[in-house]
Design a protein around this motif. Structure first.
Motif, PDB file in Angstrom:
ATOM      1  N   LEU A   1       0.822  -1.215   0.000  1.00  0.00           N
ATOM      2  CA  LEU A   1       0.000   0.000   0.000  1.00  0.00           C
ATOM      3  C   LEU A   1       0.853   1.261   0.000  1.00  0.00           C
ATOM      4  CD1 LEU A   1      -2.539  -1.072   2.791  1.00  0.00           C
ATOM      5  CD2 LEU A   1      -2.919  -1.162   0.317  1.00  0.00           C
ATOM      6  N   PHE A   2       2.132   1.132   0.295  1.00  0.00           N
ATOM      7  CA  PHE A   2       2.966   2.312   0.502  1.00  0.00           C
ATOM      8  C   PHE A   2       4.115   2.418  -0.500  1.00  0.00           C
ATOM      9  CE2 PHE A   2       0.913   1.327   4.497  1.00  0.00           C
ATOM     10  CZ  PHE A   2       0.426   2.573   4.889  1.00  0.00           C
ATOM     11  N   GLY A   3       3.965   1.792  -1.670  1.00  0.00           N
ATOM     12  CA  GLY A   3       4.965   1.959  -2.713  1.00  0.00           C
ATOM     13  C   GLY A   3       6.079   0.946  -2.656  1.00  0.00           C
ATOM     14  N   TRP A   4       5.722  -0.325  -2.539  1.00  0.00           N
ATOM     15  CA  TRP A   4       6.722  -1.384  -2.438  1.00  0.00           C
ATOM     16  C   TRP A   4       7.433  -1.575  -3.777  1.00  0.00           C
ATOM     17  CZ3 TRP A   4       6.651  -6.911  -3.827  1.00  0.00           C
ATOM     18  CH2 TRP A   4       7.655  -7.644  -3.181  1.00  0.00           C
ATOM     19  N   ARG A   5       8.748  -1.658  -3.739  1.00  0.00           N
ATOM     20  CA  ARG A   5       9.586  -1.880  -4.911  1.00  0.00           C
ATOM     21  C   ARG A   5       9.298  -0.882  -6.033  1.00  0.00           C
ATOM     22  NH1 ARG A   5      10.521  -8.386  -5.904  1.00  0.00           N
ATOM     23  NH2 ARG A   5      11.707  -8.755  -3.986  1.00  0.00           N
ATOM     24  N   GLY A   6       9.134   0.357  -5.643  1.00  0.00           N
ATOM     25  CA  GLY A   6       8.996   1.421  -6.634  1.00  0.00           C
ATOM     26  C   GLY A   6       7.601   1.656  -7.153  1.00  0.00           C
ATOM     27  N   SER A   7       6.629   0.869  -6.732  1.00  0.00           N
ATOM     28  CA  SER A   7       5.258   1.105  -7.182  1.00  0.00           C
ATOM     29  C   SER A   7       4.707   2.354  -6.519  1.00  0.00           C
ATOM     30  CB  SER A   7       4.377  -0.098  -6.846  1.00  0.00           C
ATOM     31  OG  SER A   7       4.342  -0.307  -5.448  1.00  0.00           O
ATOM     32  N   ALA A   8       3.655   2.909  -7.113  1.00  0.00           N
ATOM     33  CA  ALA A   8       3.078   4.141  -6.580  1.00  0.00           C
ATOM     34  C   ALA A   8       2.292   3.846  -5.307  1.00  0.00           C
ATOM     35  CB  ALA A   8       2.161   4.775  -7.625  1.00  0.00           C
ATOM     36  N   PRO A   9       2.486   4.623  -4.237  1.00  0.00           N
ATOM     37  CA  PRO A   9       1.673   4.431  -3.025  1.00  0.00           C
ATOM     38  C   PRO A   9       0.214   4.760  -3.307  1.00  0.00           C
ATOM     39  CG  PRO A   9       3.062   6.381  -2.817  1.00  0.00           C
ATOM     40  CD  PRO A   9       3.477   5.697  -4.080  1.00  0.00           C
ATOM     41  N   VAL A  10      -0.676   4.103  -2.596  1.00  0.00           N
ATOM     42  CA  VAL A  10      -2.110   4.298  -2.824  1.00  0.00           C
ATOM     43  C   VAL A  10      -2.664   5.281  -1.805  1.00  0.00           C
ATOM     44  CG1 VAL A  10      -2.317   1.982  -3.780  1.00  0.00           C
ATOM     45  CG2 VAL A  10      -2.784   2.357  -1.351  1.00  0.00           C
ATOM     46  N   ASP A  11      -3.924   5.624  -1.971  1.00  0.00           N
ATOM     47  CA  ASP A  11      -4.584   6.631  -1.144  1.00  0.00           C
ATOM     48  C   ASP A  11      -5.029   5.994   0.179  1.00  0.00           C
ATOM     49  OD1 ASP A  11      -5.999   8.715  -0.091  1.00  0.00           O
ATOM     50  OD2 ASP A  11      -7.171   9.134  -1.893  1.00  0.00           O
ATOM     51  N   THR A  12      -4.104   5.890   1.123  1.00  0.00           N
ATOM     52  CA  THR A  12      -4.433   5.249   2.394  1.00  0.00           C
ATOM     53  C   THR A  12      -5.403   6.090   3.219  1.00  0.00           C
ATOM     54  OG1 THR A  12      -2.413   6.214   3.346  1.00  0.00           O
ATOM     55  CG2 THR A  12      -2.290   3.941   2.539  1.00  0.00           C
ATOM     56  N   ALA A  13      -5.408   7.404   3.005  1.00  0.00           N
ATOM     57  CA  ALA A  13      -6.359   8.246   3.742  1.00  0.00           C
ATOM     58  C   ALA A  13      -7.793   7.880   3.367  1.00  0.00           C
ATOM     59  CB  ALA A  13      -6.088   9.723   3.455  1.00  0.00           C
ATOM     60  N   ALA A  14      -8.036   7.649   2.075  1.00  0.00           N
ATOM     61  CA  ALA A  14      -9.370   7.246   1.645  1.00  0.00           C
ATOM     62  C   ALA A  14      -9.726   5.876   2.210  1.00  0.00           C
ATOM     63  CB  ALA A  14      -9.444   7.221   0.118  1.00  0.00           C
ATOM     64  N   LEU A  15      -8.744   4.988   2.297  1.00  0.00           N
ATOM     65  CA  LEU A  15      -8.984   3.649   2.839  1.00  0.00           C
ATOM     66  C   LEU A  15      -9.306   3.731   4.328  1.00  0.00           C
ATOM     67  CD1 LEU A  15      -9.062   0.643   2.294  1.00  0.00           C
ATOM     68  CD2 LEU A  15      -6.580   0.575   2.565  1.00  0.00           C
ATOM     69  N   GLU A  16      -8.582   4.558   5.066  1.00  0.00           N
ATOM     70  CA  GLU A  16      -8.875   4.725   6.483  1.00  0.00           C
ATOM     71  C   GLU A  16     -10.286   5.279   6.683  1.00  0.00           C
ATOM     72  OE1 GLU A  16      -5.793   7.169   8.068  1.00  0.00           O
ATOM     73  OE2 GLU A  16      -4.203   5.790   7.434  1.00  0.00           O
ATOM     74  N   GLU A  17     -10.694   6.228   5.841  1.00  0.00           N
ATOM     75  CA  GLU A  17     -12.040   6.774   5.956  1.00  0.00           C
ATOM     76  C   GLU A  17     -13.096   5.696   5.702  1.00  0.00           C
ATOM     77  OE1 GLU A  17     -14.920   9.970   3.670  1.00  0.00           O
ATOM     78  OE2 GLU A  17     -12.791  10.481   3.923  1.00  0.00           O
ATOM     79  N   LEU A  18     -12.851   4.842   4.724  1.00  0.00           N
ATOM     80  CA  LEU A  18     -13.791   3.756   4.448  1.00  0.00           C
ATOM     81  C   LEU A  18     -13.918   2.838   5.667  1.00  0.00           C
ATOM     82  CD1 LEU A  18     -15.595   2.175   2.448  1.00  0.00           C
ATOM     83  CD2 LEU A  18     -13.528   0.914   1.785  1.00  0.00           C
ATOM     84  N   LEU A  19     -12.797   2.494   6.296  1.00  0.00           N
ATOM     85  CA  LEU A  19     -12.828   1.654   7.491  1.00  0.00           C
ATOM     86  C   LEU A  19     -13.647   2.312   8.593  1.00  0.00           C
ATOM     87  CD1 LEU A  19      -9.072   0.578   7.564  1.00  0.00           C
ATOM     88  CD2 LEU A  19     -11.013  -0.927   7.084  1.00  0.00           C
ATOM     89  N   LEU A  20     -13.485   3.601   8.770  1.00  0.00           N
ATOM     90  CA  LEU A  20     -14.217   4.317   9.809  1.00  0.00           C
ATOM     91  C   LEU A  20     -15.709   4.367   9.508  1.00  0.00           C
ATOM     92  CD1 LEU A  20     -11.650   7.192  10.353  1.00  0.00           C
ATOM     93  CD2 LEU A  20     -12.309   5.500  12.066  1.00  0.00           C
ATOM     94  N   ARG A  21     -16.060   4.508   8.242  1.00  0.00           N
ATOM     95  CA  ARG A  21     -17.485   4.536   7.882  1.00  0.00           C
ATOM     96  C   ARG A  21     -18.141   3.173   8.103  1.00  0.00           C
ATOM     97  NH1 ARG A  21     -19.357   8.969   4.900  1.00  0.00           N
ATOM     98  NH2 ARG A  21     -17.745  10.497   4.349  1.00  0.00           N
ATOM     99  N   VAL A  22     -17.448   2.107   7.744  1.00  0.00           N
ATOM    100  CA  VAL A  22     -18.002   0.769   7.975  1.00  0.00           C
ATOM    101  C   VAL A  22     -18.142   0.524   9.481  1.00  0.00           C
ATOM    102  CG1 VAL A  22     -17.581  -1.702   7.708  1.00  0.00           C
ATOM    103  CG2 VAL A  22     -17.112  -0.137   5.813  1.00  0.00           C
TER     104      VAL A  22
END
Length: 1017
Positions: A945-966
């Motif tokens: 989720l945080f840019g492993w091996r050069g990949s682009a990091p994802v929107d963890t803030a949006a994911l945290e918000e989804l967890l909070l809404r559920v």
């Protein structure tokens, strides 16, 4: 008005409750059979209390009154009674009224309420408990407000409403005060309720552990037998109170056994008896319980076997034991118990089968197994550890580990709590209490029966469906230190009870064996610690070399803890010497006592007397301040007592229209303070103030109960490494792995303490429509056929419900044929995905049931043909078309209601690999913003989720918000028993929920959110 005959007796309103003084009482609905009880009860109420109830002299109840007060429809007219010994000691009733104050039925949502408490039982907290229960009943029946009329001088009735924590209004009308109470629970009302619960349950335990008189029922004339053994242990332990031997078979001319009065029944004892130790055959226990109850005994320790552990008949015998004891207001430890020990000098109680009680110390130990209790006691005694209290509860039919957590939270004699559990009767409550206690002192748990799939035979508990790894994760969330074995339990307890908490994971290693140092280094890496390079003092090192090296390591600001390794050293003549362990122990303790306070552990091999010398206490105090004054303890009260002095209370002041006030007892003071430059950590806890520092102000009752400060309401103190003297004891271990494991547990716990010092919150979102979601749920459950398993929602209903909480699910269109698939793609817009939704293929992309990035009609038709040729007919595959989402990482978010653990939120990456490895993280609902951030970072595959091996990091803030809404969704609506969002594709910006399922069921009983009650039997 609905005729009473149309409504069945609401048995689920029955409850046993613990009162302020630690005794128990039963709350139940009043029935038509209670006329004589009501009249007898009323005759024992004073004229003043009657006046407060009826606003006029009212010496007796008329036949019409008795009929009205005993005939209810359990909807618009409800009456509850509190009984002790089967007789009424208090009543409460409500009558539904309309806006004009006239009798009414639904949809009217207001009711008049009135209480009456027998004078002899006023001041026991009965009114506050009754208000909790009648309010819960009223909410269940659609009533939202209580109203009461009271004379202006009756401040006590006003106080019962005010102290409940509910929103209230009051005004003066026609010579009386009109009170209106909003029954919707608030954070304050829940905090007040839990504060009262904590004080009552702690007091009930204190009565069991701090009696002034004990009767051993079943003590025989001759030596031998369980009863005689307990009597002997009581006397040998130096119990400070009165002791009696009771045995129905004693001859009339026998006046003493072992020098104490011997009687055939408690009725022959002319003084009060606080505690009875029951050691008679199971079939004789009911007569003993009745004898104790009639004499006013406060609690029982039942050593007798032959209960639930022996089969169905024994289980029913156990239920009857609890029912009978509670009817007299007594609490029960056991049956099949090993006993209790309290080492406080003011008590010195050894009411157990342990012939040699442990020394006085700072550890509280609770076990559900007599055999494990014996082993733990022996292990602790052998390694020089002392206990404050010990309880082996056997089948724990009544008093459980939760009760002792309530007691130990405020106990000034206990710094560390050790629990051996084979079952957890109320996991939600246990987690809450453990989190609250863990914020000020460590709680270490070893759990047996983890994989058997059932509770031990003697324990009646809900069966959990979640795996042990999930239980462990949830305990960790609550700050509980999980030990895999009883040996680990002792190892952790020794370190936590004698050493300050480490400020970080950096560990210095020093000793006279290079090999043992390397083993310790490897163990640190295995446990996730950060070891510094080992310092080899060589085999010729003498005790003074150890002293110098340890002092240097402790003074190093880059070191958070030290592990000392020691083997027999080489003497001047080149021969190996085992040496005198006391000399080395003295050197190490000297270095620790004159250096910055950091944890020290010793790993030793074949050095005689070292472990014993290291564990020898120079003091029984929890530590000394920098100037030699005593370090503050974490509570107040006399030795052996967890009870803070109560304020004069107006609760239960008599019969009033609204009853006497439910005043809060004086809250327990706390000595936890913020760390300052001259502060030092007490063993296992936060820093203690220096001698002469101002004491922290007492917390309010609401704060004590869990409002607004830290997990469970306690104000946590972060651990840190100030410079001051260290505790006198140093724990010793025979293996590096054991010492390092205990140290790692201390590091993890200290980190949790620092984290909870920064309080998370449950965010509010403006677009959440809670009432709208409730309407959708009510409509869907109302339209569904009754099914205890609940009802699964269709796609449209799922999207509607989730949408009320701001959770958007990408729409799908059915594609029963290729032409319909093309039409759906055109409607949604290219590119699209074609996927099967058959249960056996759902979320199984590895089976080829998904085709992505279909850019035009030709690709859609080709993909459709490939799917049906490969996997089957459209009717079997149930294909759908969905617009493509931005590329990202596929994740899964789930929430389920477990019957034992409650609502659990889970997160992981989607896919077979994560599922196979069980790479899911879990948290109890409701989840705070801090916990949501920790949740997505706690899986092993989190680096993706945080840019492993050069990949682009994802929107963890949006994911945290989804967890909070559920989390908010399932917490707000207990009818939602499961939610699954899969997959959730998290892109560099934003996320897309591609699939969702929701299941509804009638709301379950939520034990930890309703009014106070003991587990039912």
């Amino acid at each position: 008005m609905t005729p009473p005959s149309q409504h069945a007796y609401p048995a689920h309103w029955e409850a046993d409750v613990v009162l302020r003084d630690g005794g128990t009482a039963r709350v139940r609905p009043i029935t038509t059979d209670d006329a004589e009880r009501l009249v007898s009860f009323y005759e024992q109420v004073s004229d003043e209390s009657k006046y407060y109830r009826f606003f006029a002299p009212y010496p007796r109840l008329s036949d019409k009154d008795v009929y009205r007060f005993t005939h209810h429809d359990y909807v618009d007219r409800v009456g509850l009674a509190v009984t002790v010994g089967g007789e009424f000691v208090a009543t409460v009733r409500y009558d539904r009224i309309d806006a004009r104050g006239m009798p009414a039925s639904a949809p009217a949502d207001e009711a008049e309420v009135a209480f009456l408490v027998q004078d002899a039982h006023q001041g026991r907290g009965i009114a506050s408990a009754l208000l909790e229960h009648i309010a819960a009943v009223a909410r269940e029946r659609g009533i939202r407000r209580f109203a009461a009329e009271v004379l202006p001088a009756n401040n006590k009735m006003i106080k019962v409403f005010r102290d409940a924590g509910f929103t209230q209004k009051r005004n003066f009308e026609d010579g009386s005060v009109r009170l209106v109470l909003d029954l919707e629970p608030t954070a304050e009302s829940l905090a007040v309720q839990r504060g009262r619960e904590q004080r009552a349950e702690a007091r009930s335990v204190q009565r069991l552990l701090g009696p002034s008189s004990v009767a051993v029922v079943g003590a025989g004339r001759t030596a031998g037998g369980v009863g005689r053994a307990v009597l002997r242990n009581l006397l040998d332990g130096g119990f400070t109170g009165r002791v009696y031997a009771v045995n129905l078979a004693l001859p009339p001319d026998l006046a003493e056994i072992d020098g104490v009065p011997a009687v055939r029944s408690l009725a022959e004892i002319r003084e009060p008896v606080d505690l009875a130790i029951v050691a008679v055959p199971a079939e004789r226990v009911p007569d003993v319980v009745a004898d104790c109850g009639e004499h006013g005994v406060q609690g029982l320790v039942v050593l007798s076997a032959g209960y639930a552990e022996s089969g169905p008949a024994g289980r029913e015998r156990q239920r009857e034991l609890v029912r009978q004891a509670r009817s007299y207001g007594m609490r029960v430890i056991g049956p099949n118990a090993f006993g209790v020990i309290n080492t406080a000098p003011a008590v010195r109680l050894n009411a157990s089968l342990a012939p040699e009680p442990p020394e006085r110390g700072r550890i509280g130990l609770f076990t559900q197994s007599g055999a494990i209790g014996i082993a733990l006691l022996a292990g602790l005694v052998r390694r020089g550890a002392g206990l404050s209290t010990f309880i082996s509860a056997g089948n724990r039919a009544d008093v459980s580990g939760n009760d002792f957590l309530q007691y130990w939270h405020d106990d000034p004699d206990t710094d560390v709590v050790l629990l051996y559990l084979e079952s957890i009767g109320n996991p939600r409550k246990f987690t809450r209490l453990a989190r609250r206690t863990g914020a000020i002192k460590p709680v270490v748990v070893a759990k047996g029966a983890r994989h058997s799939g059932s509770a031990p035979p003697g324990h009646a508990v809900p069966v959990t469906r979640i795996p042990d790894a999930t239980v462990s994760a949830l305990l960790s969330q609550a700050g509980v230190i999980r030990a895999d074995t009883v040996t680990e339990l002792v190892d952790a307890g020794l370190l936590l009870s004698t050493q300050p908490l480490p400020a970080g994971p950096h560990v210095a290693i020093l000793g006279n064996s290079e090999s043992l140092g390397l083993l310790t280094y490897d163990a640190c890496l295995t446990e996730g610690l950060r070891p510094l390079p080992p310092l080899d003092l060589t085999t010729s090192a003498r005790p003074e070399d150890f002293r110098s090296a340890l002092a240097t390591a402790l003074a190093d600001p880059g070191c958070d803890a030290v592990v000392v390794t020691a083997i027999p050293w080489v003497g001047d003549n080149g021969t190996t010497e085992s040496g005198d362990g006391e000399v080395l122990a003295t050197a190490l303790r000297d270095a620790a006592s004159t250096s910055p306070a950091k944890p020290v552990a010793v790993v030793h091999v074949e050095i005689g007397g070292l472990a014993k010398a290291l564990s020898a206490a120079t003091t029984t105090a929890p530590g000394r301040g920098p100037d030699g004054g005593p370090a503050a303890v974490q509570g107040v009260g006399e030795p052996g007592s967890a009870e803070a002095p109560d304020e004069p209370s107006a609760d239960d002041a008599g019969g009033v229209s609204g009853d006497g006030a439910a005043g809060r007892g004086h809250p327990s003071a706390s000595a936890d303070v913020s760390e300052g430059p001259a502060a030092r950590p007490v063993p296992g806890g936060g820093p203690a103030p220096v001698h002469g520092a101002a004491e922290a102000p007492p917390a309010s009752a609401a704060d004590d109960a869990g409002r607004g400060t830290g997990p469970g309401g306690a104000t946590p103190t972060p651990a840190g490494p100030p410079a001051a003297t260290a505790p006198a004891r140093i724990p010793a271990y025979p293996a590096a792995e054991r010492a390092v494991r205990a140290l790692r547990q201390a590091v993890s716990y200290a980190q949790w303490r620092r984290q909870v010092a920064e309080i998370g919150k449950v965010p509010e979102y403006d677009d959440i429509d809670e009432s709208g979601a409730a309407g959708v749920i009510e409509r869907l459950l109302g339209a569904a056929a009754p099914d205890p398993r609940g009802v699964g929602l269709g796609d449209d209903d799922t999207r509607e419900l989730l949408g009320r909480y701001g959770i958007a699910v990408r729409p799908t269109l059915p594609a029963p044929g290729a032409d319909r698939a093309v039409e759906a793609a055109a409607r949604l817009g290219y590119p699209v995905a074609l996927k099967t939704t058959a249960p056996h293929l759902r979320h199984r992309a590895d089976l080829g049931g998904v085709r992505l990035d279909l850019a035009d009609e030709a690709q859609v038709r080709t993909a459709y043909r490939e799917l049906t040729d490969l996997l089957g007919a459209p009717a079997e595959l149930l294909p759908v078309v969905q617009a493509m989402a931005p590329r990202g990482v596929d994740t899964v978010v789930r929430a389920v209601i477990d019957p034992a653990a409650g609502a659990v939120l889970s997160f992981g990456l989607a896919g077979v690999a994560s599922e196979l490895l069980g790479d899911l993280a879990h948290r109890l609902v409701p989840v705070t913003d801090r916990e949501a951030a920790e949740l997505l970072r706690s899986i092993r595959t989190a680096p993706l989720l945080f840019g492993w091996r050069g990949s682009a990091p994802v929107d963890t803030a949006a994911l945290e918000e989804l967890l909070l809404r559920v989390s908010r969704l399932v917490d707000d609506h207990p009818e939602i028993v499961s939610v699954a969002l899969e997959p959730v594709v998290v892109a560099a910006r934003g996320l897309s929920v591609l699939g969702a399922s929701v299941r509804l069921a009638p709301p379950p009983s939520r034990d930890d959110l309703g009014p106070r009650r003991l587990p039912s039997y």
